[in-house]
Write a protein that holds these residues in place. Structure first.
Motif, mmCIF file in Angstrom:
data_model
loop_
_atom_site.group_PDB
_atom_site.id
_atom_site.type_symbol
_atom_site.label_atom_id
_atom_site.label_comp_id
_atom_site.label_asym_id
_atom_site.label_seq_id
_atom_site.Cartn_x
_atom_site.Cartn_y
_atom_site.Cartn_z
ATOM 1 N N ILE A 97 28.714 39.915 41.238
ATOM 2 C CA ILE A 97 29.142 39.179 40.041
ATOM 3 C C ILE A 97 30.052 40.046 39.187
ATOM 4 C CG2 ILE A 97 28.347 38.088 37.916
ATOM 5 C CD1 ILE A 97 25.868 37.178 39.370
ATOM 6 N N LEU A 98 29.753 41.350 39.102
ATOM 7 C CA LEU A 98 30.609 42.260 38.344
ATOM 8 C C LEU A 98 32.019 42.288 38.945
ATOM 9 C CD1 LEU A 98 28.219 45.297 37.717
ATOM 10 C CD2 LEU A 98 28.951 43.570 36.067
ATOM 11 N N LYS A 99 32.086 42.303 40.272
ATOM 12 C CA LYS A 99 33.386 42.324 40.943
ATOM 13 C C LYS A 99 34.137 41.021 40.713
ATOM 14 C CE LYS A 99 35.522 43.546 45.363
ATOM 15 N NZ LYS A 99 35.258 43.974 46.773
ATOM 16 N N THR A 100 33.409 39.916 40.710
ATOM 17 C CA THR A 100 34.031 38.614 40.447
ATOM 18 C C THR A 100 34.578 38.544 39.028
ATOM 19 O OG1 THR A 100 32.536 37.515 42.016
ATOM 20 C CG2 THR A 100 33.648 36.123 40.393
ATOM 21 N N PHE A 101 33.802 39.084 38.077
ATOM 22 C CA PHE A 101 34.266 39.103 36.688
ATOM 23 C C PHE A 101 35.508 39.975 36.554
ATOM 24 C CE2 PHE A 101 34.470 41.144 32.541
ATOM 25 C CZ PHE A 101 34.473 40.042 31.698
ATOM 26 N N TYR A 102 35.498 41.127 37.207
ATOM 27 C CA TYR A 102 36.663 42.007 37.160
ATOM 28 C C TYR A 102 37.899 41.301 37.707
ATOM 29 C CZ TYR A 102 40.018 45.457 38.786
ATOM 30 O OH TYR A 102 41.182 46.137 39.054
ATOM 31 N N SER A 103 37.736 40.620 38.827
ATOM 32 C CA SER A 103 38.869 39.948 39.457
ATOM 33 C C SER A 103 39.447 38.860 38.559
ATOM 34 C CB SER A 103 38.432 39.344 40.794
ATOM 35 O OG SER A 103 39.496 38.632 41.395
ATOM 36 N N GLY A 104 38.579 38.103 37.895
ATOM 37 C CA GLY A 104 39.051 36.985 37.079
ATOM 38 C C GLY A 104 39.515 37.368 35.686
ATOM 39 N N ALA A 105 38.887 38.397 35.082
ATOM 40 C CA ALA A 105 39.167 38.702 33.681
ATOM 41 C C ALA A 105 40.016 39.950 33.471
ATOM 42 C CB ALA A 105 37.846 38.859 32.913
ATOM 43 N N ILE A 106 39.989 40.895 34.403
ATOM 44 C CA ILE A 106 40.694 42.163 34.203
ATOM 45 C C ILE A 106 41.848 42.323 35.180
ATOM 46 C CG2 ILE A 106 40.450 44.675 34.145
ATOM 47 C CD1 ILE A 106 37.508 44.235 33.383
ATOM 48 N N GLU A 107 41.553 42.166 36.466
ATOM 49 C CA GLU A 107 42.616 42.301 37.469
ATOM 50 C C GLU A 107 43.722 41.270 37.254
ATOM 51 O OE1 GLU A 107 42.560 40.918 41.856
ATOM 52 O OE2 GLU A 107 41.795 42.989 41.899
ATOM 53 N N SER A 108 43.350 40.062 36.837
ATOM 54 C CA SER A 108 44.346 39.016 36.607
ATOM 55 C C SER A 108 45.310 39.391 35.487
ATOM 56 C CB SER A 108 43.652 37.697 36.268
ATOM 57 O OG SER A 108 42.861 37.822 35.100
ATOM 58 N N VAL A 109 44.822 40.165 34.516
ATOM 59 C CA VAL A 109 45.681 40.625 33.419
ATOM 60 C C VAL A 109 46.617 41.731 33.907
ATOM 61 C CG1 VAL A 109 45.689 41.815 31.183
ATOM 62 C CG2 VAL A 109 44.064 39.975 31.619
ATOM 63 N N LEU A 110 46.070 42.676 34.660
ATOM 64 C CA LEU A 110 46.870 43.807 35.138
ATOM 65 C C LEU A 110 47.956 43.375 36.117
ATOM 66 C CD1 LEU A 110 44.079 46.477 35.754
ATOM 67 C CD2 LEU A 110 45.661 46.376 33.837
ATOM 68 N N THR A 111 47.742 42.283 36.829
ATOM 69 C CA THR A 111 48.654 41.910 37.913
ATOM 70 C C THR A 111 49.499 40.681 37.605
ATOM 71 O OG1 THR A 111 46.912 40.599 38.984
ATOM 72 C CG2 THR A 111 47.118 42.908 39.639
ATOM 73 N N GLN A 112 49.562 40.254 36.344
ATOM 74 C CA GLN A 112 50.410 39.112 36.005
ATOM 75 C C GLN A 112 51.870 39.424 36.334
ATOM 76 O OE1 GLN A 112 49.400 38.409 31.861
ATOM 77 N NE2 GLN A 112 48.199 36.611 32.389
ATOM 78 N N CYS A 113 52.481 38.598 37.187
ATOM 79 C CA CYS A 113 53.893 38.767 37.598
ATOM 80 C C CYS A 113 54.141 40.155 38.193
ATOM 81 C CB CYS A 113 54.832 38.526 36.419
ATOM 82 S SG CYS A 113 54.715 36.891 35.708
ATOM 83 N N ILE A 114 53.166 40.701 38.914
ATOM 84 C CA ILE A 114 53.270 42.066 39.427
ATOM 85 C C ILE A 114 54.425 42.234 40.403
ATOM 86 C CG2 ILE A 114 51.659 41.698 41.350
ATOM 87 C CD1 ILE A 114 50.594 44.547 40.813
ATOM 88 N N SER A 115 54.802 41.178 41.106
ATOM 89 C CA SER A 115 55.912 41.280 42.062
ATOM 90 C C SER A 115 57.246 41.491 41.365
ATOM 91 C CB SER A 115 55.985 40.013 42.926
ATOM 92 O OG SER A 115 56.158 38.861 42.129
#
Length: 204
Positions: A97-115
């Motif tokens: 669940i911690l990994k799921t939260f990270y993916s949805g709430a933190i990783e999604s912020v860090l990788t917005q338009c990453i390409s």
């Protein structure tokens, strides 16, 4: 200036109006001999505010086309959300669940338009991003994907969508070589262009 006048006339002909107070002018000029001062941009006789950076959708674009401002904003936002990850750990939530939260709430912020911005980011900014990932790993106790891997995945996914959509403006940039297994590499005279999305993905 002609393009702005044409746009203004088109808006008037179609019963639309441009909000000059919300319109900004951003000048990107890498010529060695820059023309100074620039003529102020006018819309219906009202000068447009000139800015050094501007937030377009979720990306902060600066006049020197560096991504430090955008990355700092995203890092600060992600660090704030690490607080919630710590709280979940205190409640003894499972690592999954911690990994799921990270993916949805933190990783999604860090990788917005990453390409768009990742490959042209300086090493210092990339380290700041990766520090957030490492801190999230220590909090969650999970192995998290690196931003480099996420960048490559996003580029591949985006390229596939462009190739499949014949109406996409960038579709014509992906040209197969005669043997039909690789795409023709786009010519790029500058390192900035060479490291951008289309030249990197068309030759892969």
């Amino acid at each position: 200036m002609d393009e702005v006048e044409k746009l203004t006339s088109w808006c008037q002909d179609n019963c639309l109006s441009m909000n000059v107070s919300k319109t900004k002018e951003l000048i990107v000029d890498f010529r060695k001999r820059q023309q100074r001062p620039y003529t102020p941009l006018m819309i219906s006789g009202t000068p447009v505010e000139r800015v050094s950076s501007f937030k377009y959708l979720v990306v902060n674009i600066s006049e020197d086309l560096t991504w430090t401002s955008h990355i700092q904003t995203q890092v600060n936002k992600a660090r704030q959300r690490l607080y919630h990850l710590r709280q979940l750990r205190k409640f003894r939530v499972s690592p999954a669940i911690l990994k799921t939260f990270y993916s949805g709430a933190i990783e999604s912020v860090l990788t917005q338009c990453i390409s768009v911005w990742y490959v042209n980011s300086c090493s210092q900014d990339c380290k700041a991003l990766q520090r957030v990932v490492r801190l999230a790993e220590r909090i969650s106790g999970c192995v998290l994907p690196s931003l480099q891997d996420i960048y490559l995945k996003h580029c591949k996914s985006r390229a596939v969508k462009i190739i499949k959509d014949s109406n996409q403006p960038g579709n014509c940039l992906f040209i197969l070589l005669p043997f039909g297994k690789r795409f023709r590499s786009l010519m790029a005279k500058t390192e900035r262009l060479q490291r951008s999305f289309f030249p990197r993905t068309s030759g892969s």
